[in-house]
Design a protein around this motif. Structure first.
Motif, PDB file in Angstrom:
ATOM      1  N   ALA A 131       1.055  -1.179   0.151  1.00 39.05           N
ATOM      2  CA  ALA A 131      -0.288  -0.197  -0.366  1.00 39.05           C
ATOM      3  C   ALA A 131       0.966   1.018   0.113  1.00 39.05           C
ATOM      4  CB  ALA A 131      -0.977   0.144   1.144  1.00 39.05           C
ATOM      5  N   LEU A 132       1.529   1.275   0.746  1.00 41.70           N
ATOM      6  CA  LEU A 132       3.307   2.604   0.377  1.00 41.70           C
ATOM      7  C   LEU A 132       3.382   2.634  -0.089  1.00 41.70           C
ATOM      8  CD1 LEU A 132       4.810   4.554   2.627  1.00 41.70           C
ATOM      9  CD2 LEU A 132       6.127   2.669   3.394  1.00 41.70           C
ATOM     10  N   VAL A 133       3.579   1.540  -1.068  1.00 37.33           N
ATOM     11  CA  VAL A 133       4.473   1.060  -2.019  1.00 37.33           C
ATOM     12  C   VAL A 133       3.836   1.909  -3.461  1.00 37.33           C
ATOM     13  CG1 VAL A 133       5.561  -0.054  -4.359  1.00 37.33           C
ATOM     14  CG2 VAL A 133       6.540  -0.569  -2.125  1.00 37.33           C
ATOM     15  N   ALA A 134       2.567   1.508  -3.442  1.00 33.60           N
ATOM     16  CA  ALA A 134       1.252   2.175  -4.207  1.00 33.60           C
ATOM     17  C   ALA A 134       1.236   4.076  -4.270  1.00 33.60           C
ATOM     18  CB  ALA A 134      -0.211   1.425  -3.925  1.00 33.60           C
ATOM     19  N   LEU A 135       0.994   4.451  -2.679  1.00 33.29           N
ATOM     20  CA  LEU A 135       1.140   5.460  -2.585  1.00 33.29           C
ATOM     21  C   LEU A 135       2.229   6.540  -2.885  1.00 33.29           C
ATOM     22  CD1 LEU A 135       0.215   5.496   1.224  1.00 33.29           C
ATOM     23  CD2 LEU A 135      -1.592   5.824  -1.234  1.00 33.29           C
ATOM     24  N   LEU A 136       2.974   5.774  -3.578  1.00 36.76           N
ATOM     25  CA  LEU A 136       4.439   6.622  -3.931  1.00 36.76           C
ATOM     26  C   LEU A 136       5.554   6.611  -5.173  1.00 36.76           C
ATOM     27  CD1 LEU A 136       6.901   5.863  -0.299  1.00 36.76           C
ATOM     28  CD2 LEU A 136       5.749   7.724  -0.806  1.00 36.76           C
ATOM     29  N   ARG A 137       4.127   5.917  -5.930  1.00 40.18           N
ATOM     30  CA  ARG A 137       4.172   5.179  -7.722  1.00 40.18           C
ATOM     31  C   ARG A 137       5.608   6.236  -7.507  1.00 40.18           C
ATOM     32  NH1 ARG A 137       0.172   2.149 -11.963  1.00 40.18           N
ATOM     33  NH2 ARG A 137       2.037   1.926 -13.269  1.00 40.18           N
ATOM     34  N   ARG A 138       5.053   7.465  -7.593  1.00 42.19           N
ATOM     35  CA  ARG A 138       5.782   8.261  -8.472  1.00 42.19           C
ATOM     36  C   ARG A 138       7.084   8.582  -8.661  1.00 42.19           C
ATOM     37  NH1 ARG A 138       2.529  11.056 -11.743  1.00 42.19           N
ATOM     38  NH2 ARG A 138      -0.229  10.808 -10.923  1.00 42.19           N
ATOM     39  N   LYS A 139       7.573   8.082  -6.623  1.00 40.05           N
ATOM     40  CA  LYS A 139       8.939   8.447  -6.412  1.00 40.05           C
ATOM     41  C   LYS A 139       9.671   7.315  -7.392  1.00 40.05           C
ATOM     42  CE  LYS A 139       7.807  10.915  -3.068  1.00 40.05           C
ATOM     43  NZ  LYS A 139       8.492  12.355  -3.532  1.00 40.05           N
ATOM     44  N   PHE A 140       8.935   6.202  -7.812  1.00 47.05           N
ATOM     45  CA  PHE A 140      10.343   5.111  -8.760  1.00 47.05           C
ATOM     46  C   PHE A 140      10.044   5.334 -10.032  1.00 47.05           C
ATOM     47  CE2 PHE A 140       8.743   3.222  -5.067  1.00 47.05           C
ATOM     48  CZ  PHE A 140       9.391   2.831  -3.914  1.00 47.05           C
ATOM     49  N   ARG A 141      10.994   4.552 -10.760  1.00 51.70           N
ATOM     50  CA  ARG A 141      11.008   4.303 -11.831  1.00 51.70           C
ATOM     51  C   ARG A 141       9.894   3.112 -12.515  1.00 51.70           C
ATOM     52  NH1 ARG A 141      17.011   3.897 -13.673  1.00 51.70           N
ATOM     53  NH2 ARG A 141      16.978   4.114 -15.778  1.00 51.70           N
ATOM     54  N   PRO A 142       8.938   3.749 -13.761  1.00 50.26           N
ATOM     55  CA  PRO A 142       7.960   3.235 -13.712  1.00 50.26           C
ATOM     56  C   PRO A 142       8.719   1.460 -13.853  1.00 50.26           C
ATOM     57  CG  PRO A 142       7.664   4.427 -14.982  1.00 50.26           C
ATOM     58  CD  PRO A 142       8.693   4.087 -14.610  1.00 50.26           C
ATOM     59  N   LYS A 143       9.622   0.577 -14.040  1.00 44.21           N
ATOM     60  CA  LYS A 143      10.060  -0.895 -14.221  1.00 44.21           C
ATOM     61  C   LYS A 143      10.714  -1.350 -13.237  1.00 44.21           C
ATOM     62  CE  LYS A 143      13.510  -4.028 -16.409  1.00 44.21           C
ATOM     63  NZ  LYS A 143      14.651  -3.997 -17.618  1.00 44.21           N
ATOM     64  N   THR A 144      11.181  -0.269 -11.981  1.00 40.04           N
ATOM     65  CA  THR A 144      11.764  -0.782 -10.981  1.00 40.04           C
ATOM     66  C   THR A 144      10.629  -0.700 -10.009  1.00 40.04           C
ATOM     67  OG1 THR A 144      13.564   0.651 -10.991  1.00 40.04           O
ATOM     68  CG2 THR A 144      12.265   0.615  -8.674  1.00 40.04           C
ATOM     69  N   TRP A 145       9.502   0.376 -10.049  1.00 41.90           N
ATOM     70  CA  TRP A 145       7.944   0.415  -9.003  1.00 41.90           C
ATOM     71  C   TRP A 145       7.442  -1.878  -9.477  1.00 41.90           C
ATOM     72  CZ3 TRP A 145       2.688  -0.567 -10.451  1.00 41.90           C
ATOM     73  CH2 TRP A 145       2.013  -0.632  -9.521  1.00 41.90           C
ATOM     74  N   ARG A 146       7.217  -1.597 -11.093  1.00 41.75           N
ATOM     75  CA  ARG A 146       6.345  -3.185 -11.416  1.00 41.75           C
ATOM     76  C   ARG A 146       6.964  -3.588 -10.663  1.00 41.75           C
ATOM     77  NH1 ARG A 146       6.267  -1.013 -16.327  1.00 41.75           N
ATOM     78  NH2 ARG A 146       8.026  -2.178 -17.331  1.00 41.75           N
ATOM     79  N   ARG A 147       8.271  -4.234 -10.595  1.00 42.32           N
ATOM     80  CA  ARG A 147       8.975  -5.273  -9.809  1.00 42.32           C
ATOM     81  C   ARG A 147       8.849  -5.434  -8.545  1.00 42.32           C
ATOM     82  NH1 ARG A 147      14.134  -6.353 -13.776  1.00 42.32           N
ATOM     83  NH2 ARG A 147      13.609  -7.015 -15.586  1.00 42.32           N
TER      84      ARG A 147
END
Length: 200
Positions: A131-147
């Protein structure tokens, strides 16, 4: 394939999918163990079962396999379902806290003497992290976030399935195993796609 054939095929998909969600809940509702449980404890248990069924909904939505919920629509509902999953976990914990605070404290601190408690704690903390990672999605590169999101999903699924299978509770055994198997298969497909690049 004609439009009529397509509609019939879509209805079959929905029928099978809903059966996987509803049957475990319906069979759990008929469990004789409910007769000796407090209402809050029963509600907490069903919150956990609902949360488990949502683990099948999530990958099916994000993969676009549900008729009418492909693309952007599927992703939007996936986010809503993620919130519902978080709420189900919180309701599960809150209900168990009301009925037995010491047991919940042991689980939260990974001090539970029962293996299913440890697996439940792992899955719970992974849900919070997701849930925290989803809220901070824009802080990650798309590929990194997906993984990262897929990796946490793998922990959630593994922990939840182990937690459920090890508990001899209200869930009927065959439907619980079947649901667990389909949750694992559906999530493995999405996790594989997150880590293995598609060929052009």
């Amino acid at each position: 394939m004609t439009k009529a054939d397509g509609r019939g095929y879509n209805l079959q998909i929905w029928f099978v999918f809903l059966c996987f969600l509803i049957v475990p809940l319906a069979l759990a509702a008929t469990s004789p163990l409910l007769a000796w449980r407090q209402p809050i404890y029963i509600a907490a248990g069903f919150a956990g079962i609902i949360g488990m069924t949502l683990l099948l909904v999530q990958p099916v939505l994000i993969a676009g396999h549900l008729p009418g919920f492909q693309g952007i629509t599927g992703r939007r509902v996936h986010r809503i379902t993620g919130v519902l999953l978080l709420l189900a976990v919180l309701a599960h914990i809150a209900g168990l806290w009301i009925t037995s605070p010491p047991d919940v404290i042991d689980v939260l601190l990974f001090a539970s003497p029962t293996p299913f408690g440890v697996w439940g704690a792992i899955a719970m903390w992974a849900v919070f992290a997701s849930a925290l990672v989803a809220l901070l999605r824009r802080k990650f590169r798309p590929k990194t976030w997906r993984r990262l999101h897929a990796g946490l999903a793998a922990i959630i699924v593994g922990g939840t399935v182990a937690h459920a299978v090890l508990i001899e509770g209200t869930m009927e055994s065959v439907s619980k195993i079947a649901l667990s198997a389909f949750i694992i298969m559906a999530n493995l497909l999405v996790i594989y796609r997150a880590f293995v690049p598609r060929r052009a």
